[in-house]
Design a protein around this motif. Structure first.
Motif, PDB file in Angstrom:
ATOM      1  N   GLY A   5       0.810  -1.214   0.000  1.00 47.59           N
ATOM      2  CA  GLY A   5       0.000   0.000   0.000  1.00 47.59           C
ATOM      3  C   GLY A   5       0.839   1.259   0.000  1.00 47.59           C
ATOM      4  O   GLY A   5       0.552   2.218  -0.719  1.00 47.59           O
ATOM      5  N   LEU A   6       1.923   1.247   0.776  1.00 48.51           N
ATOM      6  CA  LEU A   6       2.788   2.429   0.846  1.00 48.51           C
ATOM      7  C   LEU A   6       3.481   2.702  -0.488  1.00 48.51           C
ATOM      8  O   LEU A   6       3.739   3.842  -0.848  1.00 48.51           O
ATOM      9  CB  LEU A   6       3.848   2.225   1.942  1.00 48.51           C
ATOM     10  N   TYR A   7       3.752   1.638  -1.229  1.00 45.92           N
ATOM     11  CA  TYR A   7       4.431   1.799  -2.511  1.00 45.92           C
ATOM     12  C   TYR A   7       3.601   2.656  -3.475  1.00 45.92           C
ATOM     13  O   TYR A   7       4.130   3.415  -4.270  1.00 45.92           O
ATOM     14  CB  TYR A   7       4.693   0.418  -3.118  1.00 45.92           C
ATOM     15  N   PHE A   8       2.275   2.513  -3.376  1.00 43.88           N
ATOM     16  CA  PHE A   8       1.401   3.233  -4.291  1.00 43.88           C
ATOM     17  C   PHE A   8       0.915   4.566  -3.730  1.00 43.88           C
ATOM     18  O   PHE A   8       0.338   5.365  -4.455  1.00 43.88           O
ATOM     19  CB  PHE A   8       0.193   2.356  -4.655  1.00 43.88           C
ATOM     20  N   SER A   9       1.092   4.798  -2.432  1.00 43.65           N
ATOM     21  CA  SER A   9       0.557   6.031  -1.839  1.00 43.65           C
ATOM     22  C   SER A   9       1.524   6.646  -0.837  1.00 43.65           C
ATOM     23  O   SER A   9       1.133   7.023   0.256  1.00 43.65           O
ATOM     24  CB  SER A   9      -0.785   5.734  -1.155  1.00 43.65           C
ATOM     25  N   GLU A  10       2.794   6.743  -1.194  1.00 52.34           N
ATOM     26  CA  GLU A  10       3.799   7.274  -0.288  1.00 52.34           C
ATOM     27  C   GLU A  10       3.628   8.782  -0.130  1.00 52.34           C
ATOM     28  O   GLU A  10       3.492   9.498  -1.119  1.00 52.34           O
ATOM     29  CB  GLU A  10       5.192   6.963  -0.830  1.00 52.34           C
ATOM     30  N   PRO A  11       3.634   9.281   1.125  1.00 54.94           N
ATOM     31  CA  PRO A  11       3.541  10.731   1.340  1.00 54.94           C
ATOM     32  C   PRO A  11       4.684  11.471   0.652  1.00 54.94           C
ATOM     33  O   PRO A  11       5.791  10.933   0.489  1.00 54.94           O
ATOM     34  CB  PRO A  11       3.640  10.866   2.869  1.00 54.94           C
ATOM     35  N   GLY A  12       4.421  12.716   0.261  1.00 47.96           N
ATOM     36  CA  GLY A  12       5.433  13.514  -0.429  1.00 47.96           C
ATOM     37  C   GLY A  12       6.712  13.667   0.361  1.00 47.96           C
ATOM     38  O   GLY A  12       7.814  13.644  -0.219  1.00 47.96           O
ATOM     39  N   ALA A  13       6.597  13.824   1.697  1.00 50.23           N
ATOM     40  CA  ALA A  13       7.791  13.972   2.536  1.00 50.23           C
ATOM     41  C   ALA A  13       8.681  12.731   2.435  1.00 50.23           C
ATOM     42  O   ALA A  13       9.917  12.831   2.404  1.00 50.23           O
ATOM     43  CB  ALA A  13       7.388  14.214   3.990  1.00 50.23           C
ATOM     44  N   CYS A  14       8.045  11.557   2.349  1.00 45.77           N
ATOM     45  CA  CYS A  14       8.812  10.309   2.228  1.00 45.77           C
ATOM     46  C   CYS A  14       9.530  10.251   0.884  1.00 45.77           C
ATOM     47  O   CYS A  14      10.694   9.840   0.813  1.00 45.77           O
ATOM     48  CB  CYS A  14       7.881   9.108   2.356  1.00 45.77           C
ATOM     49  N   SER A  15       8.829  10.659  -0.177  1.00 46.40           N
ATOM     50  CA  SER A  15       9.428  10.623  -1.520  1.00 46.40           C
ATOM     51  C   SER A  15      10.663  11.513  -1.593  1.00 46.40           C
ATOM     52  O   SER A  15      11.693  11.137  -2.176  1.00 46.40           O
ATOM     53  CB  SER A  15       8.405  11.057  -2.571  1.00 46.40           C
ATOM     54  N   VAL A  16      10.573  12.706  -0.986  1.00 46.05           N
ATOM     55  CA  VAL A  16      11.710  13.630  -0.992  1.00 46.05           C
ATOM     56  C   VAL A  16      12.878  13.056  -0.190  1.00 46.05           C
ATOM     57  O   VAL A  16      14.048  13.126  -0.620  1.00 46.05           O
ATOM     58  CB  VAL A  16      11.292  15.010  -0.438  1.00 46.05           C
ATOM     59  N   MET A  17      12.580  12.479   0.978  1.00 46.47           N
ATOM     60  CA  MET A  17      13.642  11.853   1.771  1.00 46.47           C
ATOM     61  C   MET A  17      14.305  10.728   0.986  1.00 46.47           C
ATOM     62  O   MET A  17      15.539  10.641   0.914  1.00 46.47           O
ATOM     63  CB  MET A  17      13.062  11.290   3.078  1.00 46.47           C
ATOM     64  N   ARG A  18      13.495   9.874   0.390  1.00 47.66           N
ATOM     65  CA  ARG A  18      14.021   8.701  -0.308  1.00 47.66           C
ATOM     66  C   ARG A  18      14.904   9.097  -1.493  1.00 47.66           C
ATOM     67  O   ARG A  18      16.006   8.575  -1.668  1.00 47.66           O
ATOM     68  CB  ARG A  18      12.865   7.812  -0.772  1.00 47.66           C
ATOM     69  N   GLU A  19      14.430  10.052  -2.306  1.00 43.77           N
ATOM     70  CA  GLU A  19      15.202  10.431  -3.497  1.00 43.77           C
ATOM     71  C   GLU A  19      16.519  11.098  -3.113  1.00 43.77           C
ATOM     72  O   GLU A  19      17.555  10.887  -3.751  1.00 43.77           O
ATOM     73  CB  GLU A  19      14.375  11.332  -4.422  1.00 43.77           C
ATOM     74  N   THR A  20      16.501  11.882  -2.021  1.00 46.73           N
ATOM     75  CA  THR A  20      17.728  12.536  -1.558  1.00 46.73           C
ATOM     76  C   THR A  20      18.726  11.515  -1.024  1.00 46.73           C
ATOM     77  O   THR A  20      19.935  11.589  -1.298  1.00 46.73           O
ATOM     78  CB  THR A  20      17.400  13.576  -0.469  1.00 46.73           C
ATOM     79  N   LEU A  21      18.236  10.550  -0.267  1.00 50.94           N
ATOM     80  CA  LEU A  21      19.117   9.543   0.314  1.00 50.94           C
ATOM     81  C   LEU A  21      19.685   8.619  -0.761  1.00 50.94           C
ATOM     82  O   LEU A  21      20.862   8.224  -0.697  1.00 50.94           O
ATOM     83  CB  LEU A  21      18.364   8.740   1.379  1.00 50.94           C
ATOM     84  N   LEU A  22      18.882   8.268  -1.759  1.00 54.16           N
ATOM     85  CA  LEU A  22      19.381   7.438  -2.858  1.00 54.16           C
ATOM     86  C   LEU A  22      20.452   8.179  -3.654  1.00 54.16           C
ATOM     87  O   LEU A  22      21.471   7.591  -4.039  1.00 54.16           O
ATOM     88  CB  LEU A  22      18.225   7.027  -3.770  1.00 54.16           C
ATOM     89  N   ALA A  23      20.216   9.479  -3.895  1.00 54.79           N
ATOM     90  CA  ALA A  23      21.202  10.285  -4.619  1.00 54.79           C
ATOM     91  C   ALA A  23      22.496  10.398  -3.816  1.00 54.79           C
ATOM     92  O   ALA A  23      23.609  10.298  -4.365  1.00 54.79           O
ATOM     93  CB  ALA A  23      20.626  11.675  -4.897  1.00 54.79           C
ATOM     94  N   THR A  24      22.366  10.598  -2.496  1.00 55.92           N
ATOM     95  CA  THR A  24      23.538  10.692  -1.613  1.00 55.92           C
ATOM     96  C   THR A  24      24.346   9.400  -1.651  1.00 55.92           C
ATOM     97  O   THR A  24      25.589   9.425  -1.695  1.00 55.92           O
ATOM     98  CB  THR A  24      23.093  10.999  -0.176  1.00 55.92           C
ATOM     99  N   HIS A  25      23.648   8.272  -1.630  1.00 52.80           N
ATOM    100  CA  HIS A  25      24.327   6.972  -1.641  1.00 52.80           C
ATOM    101  C   HIS A  25      25.088   6.767  -2.956  1.00 52.80           C
ATOM    102  O   HIS A  25      26.205   6.242  -2.974  1.00 52.80           O
ATOM    103  CB  HIS A  25      23.307   5.851  -1.435  1.00 52.80           C
ATOM    104  N   PRO A  31      21.483   5.662   5.682  1.00 52.14           N
ATOM    105  CA  PRO A  31      21.438   6.254   7.021  1.00 52.14           C
ATOM    106  C   PRO A  31      21.296   7.778   7.004  1.00 52.14           C
ATOM    107  O   PRO A  31      21.655   8.441   6.036  1.00 52.14           O
ATOM    108  CB  PRO A  31      22.777   5.852   7.646  1.00 52.14           C
ATOM    109  N   TYR A  32      20.808   8.319   8.123  1.00 53.61           N
ATOM    110  CA  TYR A  32      20.758   9.773   8.299  1.00 53.61           C
ATOM    111  C   TYR A  32      20.680  10.089   9.789  1.00 53.61           C
ATOM    112  O   TYR A  32      20.376   9.212  10.620  1.00 53.61           O
ATOM    113  CB  TYR A  32      19.567  10.390   7.552  1.00 53.61           C
ATOM    114  N   THR A  33      20.951  11.339  10.125  1.00 55.99           N
ATOM    115  CA  THR A  33      20.842  11.804  11.512  1.00 55.99           C
ATOM    116  C   THR A  33      19.710  12.825  11.610  1.00 55.99           C
ATOM    117  O   THR A  33      19.249  13.362  10.595  1.00 55.99           O
ATOM    118  CB  THR A  33      22.154  12.451  11.991  1.00 55.99           C
ATOM    119  N   PHE A  34      19.269  13.090  12.820  1.00 56.93           N
ATOM    120  CA  PHE A  34      18.232  14.095  13.053  1.00 56.93           C
ATOM    121  C   PHE A  34      18.279  14.530  14.511  1.00 56.93           C
ATOM    122  O   PHE A  34      18.948  13.892  15.343  1.00 56.93           O
ATOM    123  CB  PHE A  34      16.835  13.562  12.692  1.00 56.93           C
TER     124      PHE A  34
END
Length: 375
Positions: A36-56, A94-97
């Motif tokens: 379910g999350l794969y098809f309806s991921e919140p925008g905040a999650c998408s931004v986090m994911r794309e940034t972390l993948l690019a960083t990696h 990984p990330y810190t906060f």
């Protein structure tokens, strides 16, 4: 003897119905949730994911640079984590906060724990004078057995530096509501599998956990004092380190070469978590932990095992991959939760029992080679 219940339903059918009901209510949501999350991921999650993948991706280029200069993890605003929700802790990198600016001092925290006086699991503190920890001697570290008792009983020993809470898996949501803001508890706790409390009171800065990794995504929240972490990307571990598994824990076999010098030559990340800091990292990110002196308190939350991402990420041999995948498939989708909880609570003692079997041989070989300079 009748093989049917009073309503005419056979006992066999009733048992199968109970088993089916258990899987539908307890296990099926674990399968449906990620889909379910794969098809309806919140925008905040998408931004986090794309940034972390690019960083990696960029990090894999940086790994080819000077390994004496450790890399750093990106920092994510806590507001973004709140908007994303539980999927924040299902990220690929990984990330810190910062989870709070209102830090708790140990002199305030301990009375809170004493007032609650819950039953905890604690063990004798490691004797670093007798058995020196090094970055890669996880299988040459021998710890005492867990004890159960009230926090008051444990604190009498911890306050003297003679005991520690180490993988104390007794902590639940209610226990944290008294020491963390409501919004933080709500954000961090939702979706976690179990949490482990760590509390020590060493007199000196110590390497407290040689290189190891869990097969779960993890979330560390530092409460008092600070810890330094050294991490290895599984992509690096697979090529650079003699990775093995011990009682489902990913470990590094102790090499004959000097451990500190070896560490300097491997691409790695370093991060320091102080009071109010959080650190998220995926499964199989091997790490080493250094602990500051004083009453040092940290919680490590574990997320449910992700079978496919764990299989892809794992730095293990095909045989160990298959063994670990089977175990965690059974954990998530077959075994009842009460059995899993029992296994988690006894896991550290089981792992230590395994270490103890070969301890003398490994210690003798370590002392003759990498450990010689500490003798």
């Amino acid at each position: 003897m009748s093989s049917s219940l009073p309503n005419g339903v056979s006992i066999k059918s009733a048992l199968w119905g109970a088993v089916a009901g258990y899987f539908v209510t307890c296990k099926l949501p674990k399968v449906i949730g990620p889909i379910g999350l794969y098809f309806s991921e919140p925008g905040a999650c998408s931004v986090m994911r794309e940034t972390l993948l690019a960083t990696h991706k960029i990090a894999k280029v940086q790994y080819k640079g000077d390994p004496t200069e450790p890399l750093e993890f990106p920092s994510i605003p806590f507001s973004l984590i709140e908007e994303c929700g539980p999927e924040s802790f299902n990220m690929p990198f990984p990330y810190t906060f910062k989870w709070t600016e209102d830090n708790i001092d140990a002199k305030d925290l301990v009375p809170m724990f004493l007032a609650k006086n819950k039953t905890v699991s604690y063990r004798p503190a490691a004797d670093f004078g007798l058995n020196k920890n090094t970055p890669f001697n996880f299988l040459v570290t021998k710890l005492g057995s867990m004890k159960k008792g009230s926090f008051d009983e444990a604190w009498q020993c911890i306050s003297k530096g003679k005991c520690s809470l180490y993988f104390d898996n007794t902590w639940v949501k209610d226990d944290y509501e008294s020491i963390m803001p409501d919004n933080v508890v709500k954000t961090l706790i939702h979706g976690y599998d179990f949490g482990s409390m760590f509390m020590s009171n060493y007199k000196e800065y110590q390497l407290t956990a040689p290189a190891h990794a869990a097969p779960f995504k993890s979330l560390a929240t530092q409460i008092t004092q600070a810890k330094k972490w050294v991490f290895f990307d599984p992509f690096i571990s697979k090529d650079y380190l003699p990775v093995d598994q011990n009682a489902l824990v990913t470990v590094v076999q102790s090499m004959a070469q000097d451990h500190e010098e070896t560490l300097k030559k491997i691409p790695r990340y370093e991060v320091v978590t102080g009071p109010g800091d959080g650190l998220y990292f995926p499964e199989y990110w091997i790490h080493i932990v250094y602990t500051e002196p004083g009453v040092n308190t940290m919680t490590n939350w574990r997320m449910p095992a992700q079978i496919w991402s764990g299989f892809k990420t794992s730095p293990h041999t095909p045989l160990n991959k298959a063994y670990l995948t089977f175990n965690f498939f059974a954990k998530e989708y077959i075994f009842p939760d009460w059995l899993i909880r029992w296994r988690i609570n006894s896991g550290q003692d089981a792992q230590q029992a395994d270490v103890h079997k070969m301890f003398t041989y490994r210690k003798n070989l370590f002392d003759e080679n990498a450990g010689a300079k500490y003798n």
